[in-house]
Design an enzyme around this catalytic site. Sequence first.
Site, PDB file in Angstrom:
ATOM      1  N   GLU A 108       0.832  -1.197   0.000  1.00  0.00           N
ATOM      2  CA  GLU A 108       0.000   0.000   0.000  1.00  0.00           C
ATOM      3  C   GLU A 108       0.871   1.252   0.000  1.00  0.00           C
ATOM      4  O   GLU A 108       2.052   1.199   0.362  1.00  0.00           O
ATOM      5  CB  GLU A 108      -0.876   0.049   1.259  1.00  0.00           C
ATOM      6  CG  GLU A 108      -1.645  -1.205   1.569  1.00  0.00           C
ATOM      7  CD  GLU A 108      -2.252  -1.139   2.966  1.00  0.00           C
ATOM      8  OE1 GLU A 108      -2.894  -0.130   3.305  1.00  0.00           O
ATOM      9  OE2 GLU A 108      -2.065  -2.094   3.734  1.00  0.00           O
ATOM     10  N   LYS A 110       2.313   4.614   1.507  1.00  0.00           N
ATOM     11  CA  LYS A 110       2.579   5.148   2.847  1.00  0.00           C
ATOM     12  C   LYS A 110       2.167   6.621   2.848  1.00  0.00           C
ATOM     13  O   LYS A 110       2.891   7.479   2.353  1.00  0.00           O
ATOM     14  CB  LYS A 110       4.055   5.001   3.201  1.00  0.00           C
ATOM     15  CG  LYS A 110       4.383   5.416   4.624  1.00  0.00           C
ATOM     16  CD  LYS A 110       5.858   5.136   4.947  1.00  0.00           C
ATOM     17  CE  LYS A 110       6.174   5.536   6.371  1.00  0.00           C
ATOM     18  NZ  LYS A 110       6.049   6.981   6.605  1.00  0.00           N
ATOM     19  N   ASP A 112       1.561  10.304   3.912  1.00  0.00           N
ATOM     20  CA  ASP A 112       2.315  11.229   4.766  1.00  0.00           C
ATOM     21  C   ASP A 112       1.321  12.143   5.489  1.00  0.00           C
ATOM     22  O   ASP A 112       1.000  13.235   5.037  1.00  0.00           O
ATOM     23  CB  ASP A 112       3.278  12.056   3.913  1.00  0.00           C
ATOM     24  CG  ASP A 112       4.351  12.725   4.767  1.00  0.00           C
ATOM     25  OD1 ASP A 112       4.444  12.406   5.967  1.00  0.00           O
ATOM     26  OD2 ASP A 112       5.094  13.568   4.232  1.00  0.00           O
ATOM     27  N   TYR A 217      -6.591   1.817   6.954  1.00  0.00           N
ATOM     28  CA  TYR A 217      -5.828   0.651   6.505  1.00  0.00           C
ATOM     29  C   TYR A 217      -5.606  -0.414   7.573  1.00  0.00           C
ATOM     30  O   TYR A 217      -4.946  -1.422   7.309  1.00  0.00           O
ATOM     31  CB  TYR A 217      -4.469   1.090   5.952  1.00  0.00           C
ATOM     32  CG  TYR A 217      -3.712   2.088   6.801  1.00  0.00           C
ATOM     33  CD1 TYR A 217      -3.222   1.744   8.057  1.00  0.00           C
ATOM     34  CD2 TYR A 217      -3.497   3.382   6.345  1.00  0.00           C
ATOM     35  CE1 TYR A 217      -2.534   2.650   8.828  1.00  0.00           C
ATOM     36  CE2 TYR A 217      -2.802   4.305   7.117  1.00  0.00           C
ATOM     37  CZ  TYR A 217      -2.322   3.934   8.361  1.00  0.00           C
ATOM     38  OH  TYR A 217      -1.653   4.843   9.137  1.00  0.00           O
ATOM     39  N   LYS A 305      10.918   3.345   2.385  1.00  0.00           N
ATOM     40  CA  LYS A 305      10.971   4.798   2.238  1.00  0.00           C
ATOM     41  C   LYS A 305      11.542   5.131   0.865  1.00  0.00           C
ATOM     42  O   LYS A 305      12.604   4.630   0.483  1.00  0.00           O
ATOM     43  CB  LYS A 305      11.855   5.429   3.335  1.00  0.00           C
ATOM     44  CG  LYS A 305      11.410   5.116   4.761  1.00  0.00           C
ATOM     45  CD  LYS A 305      10.120   5.802   5.135  1.00  0.00           C
ATOM     46  CE  LYS A 305      10.301   7.265   5.437  1.00  0.00           C
ATOM     47  NZ  LYS A 305      10.973   7.545   6.702  1.00  0.00           N
ATOM     48  N   CYS A 399      48.683  24.298  -6.632  1.00  0.00           N
ATOM     49  CA  CYS A 399      48.286  22.902  -6.761  1.00  0.00           C
ATOM     50  C   CYS A 399      48.607  22.148  -5.464  1.00  0.00           C
ATOM     51  O   CYS A 399      49.743  22.220  -4.973  1.00  0.00           O
ATOM     52  CB  CYS A 399      49.015  22.245  -7.931  1.00  0.00           C
ATOM     53  SG  CYS A 399      48.710  20.466  -8.072  1.00  0.00           S
ATOM     54  N   CYS A 402      51.581  19.293  -6.517  1.00  0.00           N
ATOM     55  CA  CYS A 402      52.955  19.614  -6.939  1.00  0.00           C
ATOM     56  C   CYS A 402      53.407  21.009  -6.524  1.00  0.00           C
ATOM     57  O   CYS A 402      54.580  21.356  -6.689  1.00  0.00           O
ATOM     58  CB  CYS A 402      53.102  19.461  -8.453  1.00  0.00           C
ATOM     59  SG  CYS A 402      52.176  20.693  -9.408  1.00  0.00           S
ATOM     60  N   CYS A 417      46.024  23.106 -12.979  1.00  0.00           N
ATOM     61  CA  CYS A 417      47.456  22.954 -12.768  1.00  0.00           C
ATOM     62  C   CYS A 417      48.045  22.650 -14.142  1.00  0.00           C
ATOM     63  O   CYS A 417      47.700  21.633 -14.754  1.00  0.00           O
ATOM     64  CB  CYS A 417      47.744  21.801 -11.797  1.00  0.00           C
ATOM     65  SG  CYS A 417      49.505  21.384 -11.713  1.00  0.00           S
ATOM     66  N   CYS A 422      53.038  17.065 -13.078  1.00  0.00           N
ATOM     67  CA  CYS A 422      52.365  16.939 -11.781  1.00  0.00           C
ATOM     68  C   CYS A 422      51.991  15.475 -11.579  1.00  0.00           C
ATOM     69  O   CYS A 422      51.313  14.890 -12.439  1.00  0.00           O
ATOM     70  CB  CYS A 422      51.117  17.814 -11.740  1.00  0.00           C
ATOM     71  SG  CYS A 422      50.149  17.616 -10.228  1.00  0.00           S
TER      72      CYS A 422
END
Length: 664
Positions: A108, A110, A112, A217, A305, A399, A402, A417, A422
């Site tokens: 079913e 849910k 809210d 329900y 959920k 950087c 490096c 960079c 590097c």
Amino acid sequence: MSIERINELRDILRRLSREYYELDAPSVSDQEYDRYMQELIELENQYPEAYDPESPTQKVGGKVLEGFNKVAHKEVMLSLGNAYNFEDLQAFDERVRNEVGNVEYVVECKIDGLAMSLIYDEGKLQMAVTRGDGTVGEDVTNNVLTIRSIPRTIDFKGPMELRGEVYMPKASFEHLNAIRRERGEDEFANPRNAAAGSIRQLDSRIAASRKLDAFWYTYVNAENDGMTTHEQCLERFAQLGFHCNEERRVCKTIQDAWDYIQEMTEKRNDLAFDIDGMVLKVNSLADQRRLGATIKTPKWAIAYKFPAEEVITKLHDIMITVGRTGKITPNAVLEPVRVAGTSVSAATLHNEDMINAKDVRVNDFVVIRKAGDIIPEVVRALPERREADSKPYVFPTICPICGSKLIRFEDEANHYCINQDCPARVVESIIHFASRDAMDIDTLGDKKVEFLHNHGWLNTVEDIYKLKNHREDLLQCEGYKEKSVDKLLNAIEDSKQNPLEDLIFGLGIRQVGKKAAKILAQQFQTMDKLMLAEKETLTKIHDIGEITADAILAFFAEEKNQQLIEALKHEGLRMDSDQIEKVESYFTNKTVVLTGSLERMTRDEAKDLLEKYGANVSGSVSKKTDLVIYGENAGSKLQKALQLNIETMDEVSFISEVNRYETT
């Protein structure tokens, strides 16, 4: 420390429960609340000596409010345990079947809203009671009587108690907030808060004006009425004039239940009321009795959920990574949280401009989501929950790997960079070159590239093709057996025959993705012709703009890249493209989007066919889209196409159209 955390979590959850159940003004999302609760449950299991009967883990709901008469429930109103993915549901199903054998489930929506119990006797409504703390609730009969769908009398003389959810339909919610805006009043955050606040009004005229509704329900004393299944109970309610949600299904297996959940996930936004998940209940009432309940939840039911579209979590730090092109990417280090069904602990912040525009700071609470349900991203910060001494984030100027100075190209939002040596760039460029979408070198993944780089055997892309010279060295390394080493070396050798488009993408040219690489390969056919291309020629190609053209020219102008390509030629890599014979067709020169699950072919096969017949295949729907081809479970892309009056075509029609050209 753990005991302190347990006490801290209990205090947090008590405060949040009061906000949710008593004040109808929650300060955090449901996902945050669930996360705190799950952490507390895990810690209490770890430290049983910290057991406290007053812990939030042992309680259901909140306190009973002052102003309403208190009513003790004859049977405790329990809450439901939660599931977040198919694996959780499988575990629930396994526990149930181990206990009672083969079962079927009623699945079913849910709802809210606000949990409610109705008590009838002699055919008349005697009382309406809220859940309260699960044991004692509030008598809100006068307010519930204002809900038109709830009958005051029923054609049943015996005692009856039924339970369900009072909710506010979406239309009522929008109408109520419009009125509150006009009056300058604070708007309700969501329909659930609005419904709860309406039922708890001491003046029933206010509740009457809110146009609430309810779904029912649970039949508490069902067996006294001859009921044997939950589905029979729901049918009985409908016979007596109660609203029961018709969006439900009896499922024989947990896979059937999961399939229905997926169906409702797509459908949920089209419903006239809010749902935040789906509930699975064992259908047999006898099996429900046998399974029983814990102190807080029934063992015969569970709530799935829906994956949160947006969730709130804490940003602990901002870490900088260096990509294969030298691009600097800031990444948020997050408190782990579930988003769209998976745990997320990091999210992209894209660049300095985005950080500044969103004013994201270290230790902020932030809202995150998965872009396209795949890539986590930070949507916004929550300055109202920010620490008093918080300071704006300062983007780095050098950087982090490096130490070279970072630069930002004109008309670009990213920093780079530009040191080609590097270490981060070297490793990332090799990883990218070997990846599935590029040269697809089997078993040469991230960790192996780092390992080989650290041993000095992989320092440039061309070094991949020299690994065969280190076979004996590799065999001396732990975990490198003869079979696995030969598999790697054979995969490297096989990759030499990959077509030009794979090589272009593998080179990691800035702005050139997989699609652009394919376009370039089809246009120029050979690497030599592409290297000699002029800007005017490049910009005339569909989907190759000025920025991409400049990046291509800059890449091939660098002597180091020219040397790399010569080295790859020397190693025997293929430098030409597969010839694709394009056929004039209905799809020629049209921008086409594929969406949904195709049954008769894969998405890639459909894309190849479209390109063969002259189409430009795009990943997103816009006003420039000419056609959307859809399969099963097509979602937002199909909806957007319909909204924009874009032509659509189902899979059967697509195949029929293609067959016209395949058979000629």
